[in-house]
Design an enzyme around this catalytic site. Structure first.
Site, PDB file in Angstrom:
ATOM      1  N   CYS A  54     -55.150  25.746 -65.908  1.00  0.00           N
ATOM      2  CA  CYS A  54     -54.697  24.737 -66.878  1.00  0.00           C
ATOM      3  C   CYS A  54     -55.795  23.710 -67.179  1.00  0.00           C
ATOM      4  O   CYS A  54     -56.716  24.014 -67.922  1.00  0.00           O
ATOM      5  CB  CYS A  54     -53.396  24.092 -66.397  1.00  0.00           C
ATOM      6  SG  CYS A  54     -52.450  23.418 -67.764  1.00  0.00           S
ATOM      7  N   LYS A  81     -37.773  14.839 -27.226  1.00  0.00           N
ATOM      8  CA  LYS A  81     -36.711  13.837 -27.138  1.00  0.00           C
ATOM      9  C   LYS A  81     -35.604  14.113 -28.166  1.00  0.00           C
ATOM     10  O   LYS A  81     -35.889  14.398 -29.331  1.00  0.00           O
ATOM     11  CB  LYS A  81     -37.291  12.431 -27.379  1.00  0.00           C
ATOM     12  CG  LYS A  81     -38.492  12.079 -26.508  1.00  0.00           C
ATOM     13  CD  LYS A  81     -38.194  12.136 -25.022  1.00  0.00           C
ATOM     14  CE  LYS A  81     -37.401  10.953 -24.542  1.00  0.00           C
ATOM     15  NZ  LYS A  81     -37.133  11.066 -23.070  1.00  0.00           N
ATOM     16  N   HIS A 119     -50.045  28.590 -65.634  1.00  0.00           N
ATOM     17  CA  HIS A 119     -50.135  28.401 -64.176  1.00  0.00           C
ATOM     18  C   HIS A 119     -49.719  29.684 -63.450  1.00  0.00           C
ATOM     19  O   HIS A 119     -48.550  29.822 -63.077  1.00  0.00           O
ATOM     20  CB  HIS A 119     -49.226  27.248 -63.734  1.00  0.00           C
ATOM     21  CG  HIS A 119     -49.705  25.916 -64.186  1.00  0.00           C
ATOM     22  ND1 HIS A 119     -50.572  25.156 -63.448  1.00  0.00           N
ATOM     23  CD2 HIS A 119     -49.465  25.219 -65.319  1.00  0.00           C
ATOM     24  CE1 HIS A 119     -50.847  24.036 -64.102  1.00  0.00           C
ATOM     25  NE2 HIS A 119     -50.175  24.056 -65.230  1.00  0.00           N
ATOM     26  N   PRO A 123     -33.278  10.575 -31.360  1.00  0.00           N
ATOM     27  CA  PRO A 123     -33.232  10.339 -32.818  1.00  0.00           C
ATOM     28  C   PRO A 123     -32.291  11.339 -33.526  1.00  0.00           C
ATOM     29  O   PRO A 123     -31.597  10.961 -34.469  1.00  0.00           O
ATOM     30  CB  PRO A 123     -34.686  10.554 -33.262  1.00  0.00           C
ATOM     31  CG  PRO A 123     -35.507  10.347 -32.035  1.00  0.00           C
ATOM     32  CD  PRO A 123     -34.660  10.777 -30.874  1.00  0.00           C
ATOM     33  N   LYS A 182     -36.808  21.046 -44.782  1.00  0.00           N
ATOM     34  CA  LYS A 182     -35.510  21.484 -45.315  1.00  0.00           C
ATOM     35  C   LYS A 182     -35.674  22.609 -46.333  1.00  0.00           C
ATOM     36  O   LYS A 182     -34.871  23.534 -46.380  1.00  0.00           O
ATOM     37  CB  LYS A 182     -34.791  20.319 -46.013  1.00  0.00           C
ATOM     38  CG  LYS A 182     -34.404  19.188 -45.101  1.00  0.00           C
ATOM     39  CD  LYS A 182     -33.545  18.178 -45.839  1.00  0.00           C
ATOM     40  CE  LYS A 182     -34.215  17.551 -47.035  1.00  0.00           C
ATOM     41  NZ  LYS A 182     -35.291  16.610 -46.723  1.00  0.00           N
ATOM     42  N   ASP A 211     -39.756  22.439 -53.753  1.00  0.00           N
ATOM     43  CA  ASP A 211     -38.922  23.345 -52.952  1.00  0.00           C
ATOM     44  C   ASP A 211     -38.358  24.492 -53.775  1.00  0.00           C
ATOM     45  O   ASP A 211     -38.108  25.575 -53.251  1.00  0.00           O
ATOM     46  CB  ASP A 211     -37.770  22.569 -52.295  1.00  0.00           C
ATOM     47  CG  ASP A 211     -38.254  21.775 -51.086  1.00  0.00           C
ATOM     48  OD1 ASP A 211     -39.180  22.252 -50.409  1.00  0.00           O
ATOM     49  OD2 ASP A 211     -37.736  20.674 -50.842  1.00  0.00           O
ATOM     50  N   GLU A 219     -50.169  30.533 -60.529  1.00  0.00           N
ATOM     51  CA  GLU A 219     -49.727  30.264 -59.158  1.00  0.00           C
ATOM     52  C   GLU A 219     -48.214  30.146 -59.055  1.00  0.00           C
ATOM     53  O   GLU A 219     -47.641  30.373 -57.988  1.00  0.00           O
ATOM     54  CB  GLU A 219     -50.417  29.003 -58.600  1.00  0.00           C
ATOM     55  CG  GLU A 219     -49.972  27.667 -59.189  1.00  0.00           C
ATOM     56  CD  GLU A 219     -50.708  27.264 -60.476  1.00  0.00           C
ATOM     57  OE1 GLU A 219     -51.300  28.147 -61.121  1.00  0.00           O
ATOM     58  OE2 GLU A 219     -50.661  26.062 -60.825  1.00  0.00           O
ATOM     59  N   GLY A 248     -54.256  19.267 -63.668  1.00  0.00           N
ATOM     60  CA  GLY A 248     -54.350  17.826 -63.457  1.00  0.00           C
ATOM     61  C   GLY A 248     -54.138  17.069 -64.753  1.00  0.00           C
ATOM     62  O   GLY A 248     -53.992  17.664 -65.825  1.00  0.00           O
TER      63      GLY A 248
HETATM   64  N1  GLN Z   1     -53.681  17.535 -68.710  1.00  0.00           N
HETATM   65  C1  GLN Z   1     -53.750  18.803 -69.325  1.00  0.00           C
HETATM   66  C2  GLN Z   1     -52.760  18.939 -70.467  1.00  0.00           C
HETATM   67  O1  GLN Z   1     -51.834  18.196 -70.558  1.00  0.00           O
HETATM   68  C3  GLN Z   1     -53.559  19.915 -68.325  1.00  0.00           C
HETATM   69  C4  GLN Z   1     -52.217  19.919 -67.680  1.00  0.00           C
HETATM   70  C5  GLN Z   1     -52.157  20.712 -66.397  1.00  0.00           C
HETATM   71  O2  GLN Z   1     -53.174  20.976 -65.768  1.00  0.00           O
HETATM   72  N2  GLN Z   1     -50.969  21.088 -65.987  1.00  0.00           N
HETATM   73  O3  GLN Z   1     -52.898  19.804 -71.295  1.00  0.00           O
END
Ligand code: GLN
Length: 572
Positions: A389, A187, A549, A190, A17, A71, A551, A362
């Site tokens: 990050c 099909k 970030h 559904p 979607k 999204d 990205e 992470g």
């Molecule tokens: N865990 C790390 C922090 O809180 C990095 C966060 C992340 O990678 N977005 O600073």
């Protein structure tokens, strides 16, 4: 002008979607209309910020710090627009705003009911987004699947709006059509049931996007048309497509843009938009690429039961693709689970088989030591490494331990009592966590970062644009970066990037890290916060990490400069 398109999903989740919404918006923009996308998430969570990525996929962050559904990232990447919190809504946020209104006597003593007040509030929010973005057409994606209980109030909003403005509302069902048997027959049953579920909510779709492994043939289009009373012309084939940016072109083969405009009684405002031609040209270029670049992503949010959940890093994946295609490479992206390196340390040697490695963002301690092993291996073996990050924070931990000789260096996210706490929680964050104020309280969204002259970061953000005319043309148009960007030889270069973190490189350790060769090439708040860290290229071809970030700002026709530099070094 007030025109509304609603996109809902049939048969199963993950049917596409988000891409369908982005593609339809893109097509209408090619016809000269000002469009915006709006996402409704059915969760009671007020935003996506408190959800584990394994539950919900990537948490995308908007420039104003809104933590939302992945999204929203597709909308931005397709439309090359920057959206804000007005473009996003959850069940939780709707109830929250209704309850706040009720508490302030907004309803003047009336009984506030789930119906009609919730659907009316939904319509109100969509209209606010329309007004603030000055869009002529709003394309709203309704999360979840038709037939689910939590979907009903949103469908009710569509019904009410359609009742009020029948000529201004179009409903699109994106439905999945499985295949069966040796002949791989597609099909339709559904999907017929999904349409019945819509009918029982008082709605009839105007279009059906038939998602399947293959294009839908005439016979099956006729079947859906006859059984469900939908114009055959409006049943659009939507076969699987490896390169998602091709999907708007695929839809256009069936003239979906013209058909939507006709239903709205609108005319095309532009014949062949420049953006359409560029889009098409880039896709033709990608089709011909024959050199491959192999990039490994060392993360941990992959496994769900027996399945791999690549969605968690969707923006990272797209950013790698944008940059690789731009430089004429076809990326081969491989998921590498950092926890496996903790079990068998020798496995980390597999990284030598990659042109470049990314350590994405992470949280928490799981898989951290495996990532640190991967970082050490890449640093010592001069494999291009890009840390995002948490990736940067762990690069600092590794460097502190193995180069600066700071024994047991750690982030306090893993060990709050760490003696050498090279990564520590921001002061103002400590109080928030004590009070359990987790939602929407990280250092979020756009923050400015000053780039140090003579570094890889400086070159990526400036020189690359001067040596490549095409790049420069595209990049200077990318208004999402600082206004100083793109001017020849800027004296001060500031960029604006998106953030989502609670921890920082501890200022107490800045000196020792720098003395040992870690260069802080991007900083904010007068050098207090490290935004980009790197090793000199005399030592390593690309060992760079960002606290932000990058990205999240990469677009199909506008790759991010740091990803470009990373891929460029990886190709060497
Ligand atoms: N865990 C790390 C922090 O809180 C990095 C966060 C992340 O990678 N977005 O600073």
């Amino acid at each position: 002008m007030s025109k509304y398109i609603f996109i809902c999903g049939g048969v199963m989740s993950g049917v596409g979607k988000g891409i369908a919404t982005s593609s339809i918006a893109k097509i209408l923009s090619w016809y000269g209309y000002k469009v915006t996308c709006f996402k409704i998430d059915p969760y009671v969570n007020v935003d996506a910020g408190t959800m584990n990525p394994l539950e919900h996929g990537e948490v995308f962050v908007l420039k104003d710090g809104t933590e939302c559904d992945q999204d929203m990232g597709h909308y931005e990447r397709f439309l090359n627009q920057e959206l804000t919190k007005v473009n996003y809504m959850t069940t939780g946020s709707i109830y929250l705003s209704l309850i706040q209104k009720e508490r302030s006597l907004f309803f003047n003593g009336k009984c506030v009911e789930v119906v009609p007040h919730v659907p009316l509030e939904v319509i109100d929010k969509i209209n606010q987004a329309k007004k603030l973005t000055k869009a002529e057409i709003v394309i709203t994606e309704i999360g979840g699947t038709v037939g689910e209980y939590q979907n009903l109030l949103f469908l009710e909003a569509v019904r009410i709006l359609k009742l009020k403005q029948p000529k201004d509302v179009i409903l699109v069902l994106v439905s999945y059509l499985p295949y069966q048997g040796e002949g791989m027959e597609i099909k339709t049953k559904p999907t017929q049931y999904a349409i019945r579920a819509l009918n029982s909510a008082g709605l009839q779709p105007d279009f059906v996007l038939a998602r399947a492994l293959f294009p839908l043939d005439d016979k099956r289009k006729e079947k859906i048309s006859f059984n469900c009373g939908i114009d055959k012309e409006n049943i659009i084939s939507a076969p699987d497509e490896k390169i998602i940016y091709k999907i708007p072109l695929n839809f256009e083969k069936e003239k979906i843009g013209e058909k939507i405009l006709r239903l709205f009684n609108l005319k095309s405002k532009s014949k062949k938009s420049k953006d359409f031609l560029k889009w098409q040209k880039e896709l033709n270029k990608i089709k011909k690429i024959d050199q491959e670049i192999k990039i490994g992503i060392v993360g941990k949010y992959f496994k769900t039961g027996d399945f791999i959940l690549a969605d968690v890093y969707i923006s990272v994946i797209e950013a790698i693709k944008h940059a690789s295609w731009f430089l004429g490479y076809q990326p081969k992206i491989v998921w590498l689970n950092s926890e496996e390196y903790e079990v068998d340390k020798k496995r980390v040697e597999e990284l030598k088989n990659y042109h470049g490695i990314v350590i994405p963002g992470g949280f928490g301690s799981r898989g951290v030591e495996g990532k640190i092993l991967a970082i050490k291996y890449c640093r010592e073996n001069k494999i291009p490494l890009f840390g995002l990050c948490y990736g940067l924070q762990l690069m600092i931990v590794e460097f502190a331990r193995n180069v600066c000789g700071l024994k047991n260096a750690q982030t306090t996210e893993v060990n709050p009592k760490a003696k050498n706490a090279v990564i520590d929680i921001l002061k103002e964050q400590k109080k928030l966590l004590k009070e359990k104020l987790y939602g929407g309280t990280m250092r979020l969204g756009d923050w400015e970062c000053e780039i140090k002259r003579g570094t890889i970061a400086w070159r990526a953000y400036t020189e690359l644009s001067r040596t490549d005319a095409e790049f420069s043309r595209r990049y200077q148009k990318n208004v999402s970066f600082s206004s100083t960007f793109g001017q020849p030889f800027p004296r001060v270069l500031k960029v604006v990037e998106r953030h989502r973190h609670r921890y920082e490189v501890n200022p107490k350790y800045h000196k020792i890290l720098q003395k040992n060769g870690f260069v802080f090439s991007g900083t904010s708040q007068n050098g207090l916060l490290v935004e980009i860290g790197e090793l000199s290229q005399n030592i390593h071809p690309f060992f760079l990490g960002t606290q932000f970030h990058p990205e999240l700002k990469s677009k199909f026709l506008h790759p991010h400069p740091l990803f470009l530099e990373f891929i460029k070094q990886s190709t060497k």
